[in-house]
Scaffold this motif. Structure first.
Motif, mmCIF file in Angstrom:
data_model
loop_
_atom_site.group_PDB
_atom_site.id
_atom_site.type_symbol
_atom_site.label_atom_id
_atom_site.label_comp_id
_atom_site.label_asym_id
_atom_site.label_seq_id
_atom_site.Cartn_x
_atom_site.Cartn_y
_atom_site.Cartn_z
ATOM 1 N N THR A 270 -41.060 3.437 74.091
ATOM 2 C CA THR A 270 -39.824 4.115 74.471
ATOM 3 C C THR A 270 -39.801 5.563 74.007
ATOM 4 O OG1 THR A 270 -38.794 3.259 72.452
ATOM 5 C CG2 THR A 270 -38.467 1.997 74.474
ATOM 6 N N ALA A 271 -40.734 5.945 73.111
ATOM 7 C CA ALA A 271 -40.766 7.315 72.587
ATOM 8 C C ALA A 271 -41.574 8.265 73.462
ATOM 9 C CB ALA A 271 -41.334 7.324 71.167
ATOM 10 N N LYS A 272 -42.124 7.781 74.568
ATOM 11 C CA LYS A 272 -42.957 8.639 75.418
ATOM 12 C C LYS A 272 -42.178 9.802 76.021
ATOM 13 C CE LYS A 272 -46.502 5.261 76.711
ATOM 14 N NZ LYS A 272 -47.144 4.518 77.825
ATOM 15 N N ASN A 273 -40.866 9.666 76.100
ATOM 16 C CA ASN A 273 -40.047 10.740 76.653
ATOM 17 C C ASN A 273 -39.590 11.732 75.599
ATOM 18 O OD1 ASN A 273 -40.161 9.653 79.280
ATOM 19 N ND2 ASN A 273 -38.442 8.280 78.856
ATOM 20 N N ASN A 274 -39.934 11.457 74.332
ATOM 21 C CA ASN A 274 -39.580 12.365 73.248
ATOM 22 C C ASN A 274 -40.736 13.344 73.046
ATOM 23 O OD1 ASN A 274 -39.239 13.557 70.604
ATOM 24 N ND2 ASN A 274 -37.778 11.938 70.128
ATOM 25 N N VAL A 275 -40.531 14.579 73.456
ATOM 26 C CA VAL A 275 -41.611 15.566 73.455
ATOM 27 C C VAL A 275 -42.153 15.796 72.049
ATOM 28 C CG1 VAL A 275 -42.198 17.970 73.959
ATOM 29 C CG2 VAL A 275 -40.716 16.693 75.518
ATOM 30 N N SER A 276 -41.284 15.865 71.054
ATOM 31 C CA SER A 276 -41.727 16.139 69.683
ATOM 32 C C SER A 276 -42.576 14.997 69.143
ATOM 33 C CB SER A 276 -40.523 16.376 68.772
ATOM 34 O OG SER A 276 -39.832 17.545 69.140
ATOM 35 N N VAL A 277 -42.167 13.753 69.401
ATOM 36 C CA VAL A 277 -42.946 12.602 68.936
ATOM 37 C C VAL A 277 -44.323 12.603 69.580
ATOM 38 C CG1 VAL A 277 -43.081 10.079 68.910
ATOM 39 C CG2 VAL A 277 -40.914 11.208 68.429
ATOM 40 N N VAL A 278 -44.381 12.870 70.870
ATOM 41 C CA VAL A 278 -45.669 12.895 71.578
ATOM 42 C C VAL A 278 -46.562 14.005 71.017
ATOM 43 C CG1 VAL A 278 -46.778 13.300 73.800
ATOM 44 C CG2 VAL A 278 -44.740 11.854 73.662
ATOM 45 N N LYS A 279 -45.973 15.143 70.671
ATOM 46 C CA LYS A 279 -46.765 16.239 70.101
ATOM 47 C C LYS A 279 -47.372 15.848 68.759
ATOM 48 C CE LYS A 279 -44.537 20.245 72.271
ATOM 49 N NZ LYS A 279 -43.713 21.466 72.041
ATOM 50 N N VAL A 280 -46.579 15.159 67.921
ATOM 51 C CA VAL A 280 -47.110 14.723 66.630
ATOM 52 C C VAL A 280 -48.212 13.692 66.840
ATOM 53 C CG1 VAL A 280 -46.563 13.593 64.441
ATOM 54 C CG2 VAL A 280 -44.934 15.199 65.445
ATOM 55 N N MET A 281 -47.986 12.770 67.760
ATOM 56 C CA MET A 281 -49.001 11.763 68.072
ATOM 57 C C MET A 281 -50.294 12.426 68.544
ATOM 58 S SD MET A 281 -49.652 8.466 68.527
ATOM 59 C CE MET A 281 -50.519 7.277 69.558
ATOM 60 N N THR A 282 -50.184 13.395 69.420
ATOM 61 C CA THR A 282 -51.355 14.095 69.937
ATOM 62 C C THR A 282 -52.070 14.851 68.824
ATOM 63 O OG1 THR A 282 -50.276 14.343 72.090
ATOM 64 C CG2 THR A 282 -52.137 15.798 71.630
ATOM 65 N N TRP A 283 -51.311 15.489 67.943
ATOM 66 C CA TRP A 283 -51.935 16.214 66.822
ATOM 67 C C TRP A 283 -52.664 15.253 65.900
ATOM 68 C CZ3 TRP A 283 -51.100 15.782 61.534
ATOM 69 C CH2 TRP A 283 -51.773 16.711 60.765
ATOM 70 N N LEU A 284 -52.072 14.126 65.581
ATOM 71 C CA LEU A 284 -52.717 13.155 64.700
ATOM 72 C C LEU A 284 -54.069 12.701 65.246
ATOM 73 C CD1 LEU A 284 -49.723 10.869 63.643
ATOM 74 C CD2 LEU A 284 -51.207 12.129 62.081
ATOM 75 N N THR A 285 -54.101 12.360 66.515
ATOM 76 C CA THR A 285 -55.345 11.868 67.104
ATOM 77 C C THR A 285 -56.390 12.981 67.197
ATOM 78 O OG1 THR A 285 -54.389 12.214 69.317
ATOM 79 C CG2 THR A 285 -54.219 10.022 68.375
ATOM 80 N N ALA A 286 -55.950 14.187 67.531
ATOM 81 C CA ALA A 286 -56.901 15.296 67.652
ATOM 82 C C ALA A 286 -57.421 15.721 66.299
ATOM 83 C CB ALA A 286 -56.236 16.486 68.368
ATOM 84 N N ARG A 287 -56.528 15.827 65.310
ATOM 85 C CA ARG A 287 -56.939 16.263 63.972
ATOM 86 C C ARG A 287 -57.833 15.241 63.313
ATOM 87 N NH1 ARG A 287 -58.070 20.839 61.374
ATOM 88 N NH2 ARG A 287 -57.660 20.697 59.133
ATOM 89 N N SER A 288 -57.546 13.966 63.480
ATOM 90 C CA SER A 288 -58.388 12.929 62.883
ATOM 91 C C SER A 288 -59.789 12.968 63.496
ATOM 92 C CB SER A 288 -57.758 11.549 63.078
ATOM 93 O OG SER A 288 -57.629 11.218 64.453
ATOM 94 N N ALA A 289 -59.886 13.280 64.777
ATOM 95 C CA ALA A 289 -61.210 13.374 65.409
ATOM 96 C C ALA A 289 -61.992 14.551 64.869
ATOM 97 C CB ALA A 289 -61.046 13.494 66.923
ATOM 98 N N GLU A 290 -61.300 15.633 64.504
ATOM 99 C CA GLU A 290 -61.971 16.823 63.980
ATOM 100 C C GLU A 290 -62.545 16.598 62.591
ATOM 101 O OE1 GLU A 290 -59.226 20.007 63.993
ATOM 102 O OE2 GLU A 290 -58.952 20.040 66.167
ATOM 103 N N VAL A 291 -61.829 15.861 61.756
ATOM 104 C CA VAL A 291 -62.225 15.752 60.351
ATOM 105 C C VAL A 291 -62.839 14.413 60.012
ATOM 106 C CG1 VAL A 291 -60.412 17.358 59.677
ATOM 107 C CG2 VAL A 291 -59.943 14.917 59.609
ATOM 108 N N ALA A 292 -62.980 13.539 60.982
ATOM 109 C CA ALA A 292 -63.546 12.205 60.702
ATOM 110 C C ALA A 292 -64.991 12.337 60.236
ATOM 111 C CB ALA A 292 -63.460 11.347 61.960
#
Length: 292
Positions: A270-292
């Motif tokens: 239900t949070a897919k329409n919340n732009v801020s939540v999606v941005k945090v989710m996207t940052w988490l996945t991208a940042r974890s891939a960078e530093v893994a």
């Protein structure tokens, strides 16, 4: 008395008690000074007690007035807080993580997040308890375990559970990247609540021979104890990446991929329409891939 006093009288008493002035209370409530004074007099008459002494510079509590106001002010503060939580805050995102994930990965990486999303108010709930998306009002959660986590959640893997043995540099053999398994088995150990040492040593084909063990409640504390030279800690590589790079820790035992305890970020569908939540989710996945 079975009935509560009128709400307007209680509001006037609360404001007057916080400011000890009918005039200041009137300014706060948007009414006249006389209206506030009248509401307080009506409350005093209803209760049959004097709540304020009228003094030249304003108001002074009577003993019973002070005691009553302490209770009333707390109730109004709770009401204001509860109402504030219901108000939509489009730029606020509350994420639930463990204290170890917060201390060893999320907080060290926050400068990158802040630079990328200065408009988002990211709030961190660091707790060992499994938080509820509904009752705790969280928007995202990082959890360790194995899917499924719930049909109503989008689940994304961010870190595999790759455990390594780490220690202060004084425990490392000069010229050797890793300790011999038999030597590693004899070293003092630092344990967290996961206590993966027995399984890890079995993976290396050796038995525990350490003369000293330190048991701690959190992985972050085990890492800090290892940095302080208290023994070898067993921890996910990504949690100690910065400590390894800075030379505070060295890797002394081979990596072990412990299945079934990977790290995932969870987001309600239900949070897919919340732009801020999606941005945090996207940052988490991208940042974890960078530093893994």
């Amino acid at each position: 008395m079975s009935e509560l006093p009128p709400l307007n009288s209680l509001r006037a008493f609360d404001a007057a008690g916080r400011r000890l002035s009918f005039r200041s209370a009137a300014d706060e409530l948007g009414v006249t000074q006389g209206a506030v004074a009248q509401q307080v007099r009506q409350l005093e008459a209803l209760l049959g007690v004097v709540l304020f002494e009228r003094v030249p510079k304003g108001l002074a509590f009577t003993p019973v007035g002070r005691s009553y106001h302490n209770r009333i002010a707390g109730v109004f503060a709770d009401l204001r807080a509860a109402t504030a939580e219901l108000k939509p805050e489009p730029n606020k995102v509350l994420i639930s993580v463990t204290p170890t994930f917060a201390a060893k990965w999320l907080i060290p990486n926050l400068p990158d997040f802040t630079a990328a999303h200065p408009d988002i108010d990211l709030r961190i709930m660091a707790t060992e308890r499994v938080s509820s998306f509904h009752s705790d009002g969280i928007d995202l959660a990082v959890r360790q375990g194995s899917p499924p986590f719930g049909a109503s959640l989008d689940v994304t893997l961010i870190f595999k559970q790759s455990l390594i043995a780490v220690a202060a540099p004084k425990f490392a053999d000069k010229g050797d990247a890793l300790l011999d398994p038999d030597k590693l088995a004899r070293m003092p150990k630092v344990h967290d609540t996961h206590d993966q040492w027995p399984s890890y040593l079995s993976y290396l084909g050796v038995q525990e021979q350490s003369p000293r063990h330190l048991h701690l409640s959190q992985t972050s504390l085990a890492v800090d104890a290892a940095i302080a030279g208290q023994g070898l800690a067993l921890v996910s590589r990504f949690l100690v990446a910065q400590d390894l790079e800075a030379g505070r820790l060295v890797e002394v035992g081979a990596a072990w991929d412990a299945g079934g305890s990977d790290f995932y970020v969870l987001m309600p569908r239900t949070a897919k329409n919340n732009v801020s939540v999606v941005k945090v989710m996207t940052w988490l996945t991208a940042r974890s891939a960078e530093v893994a």
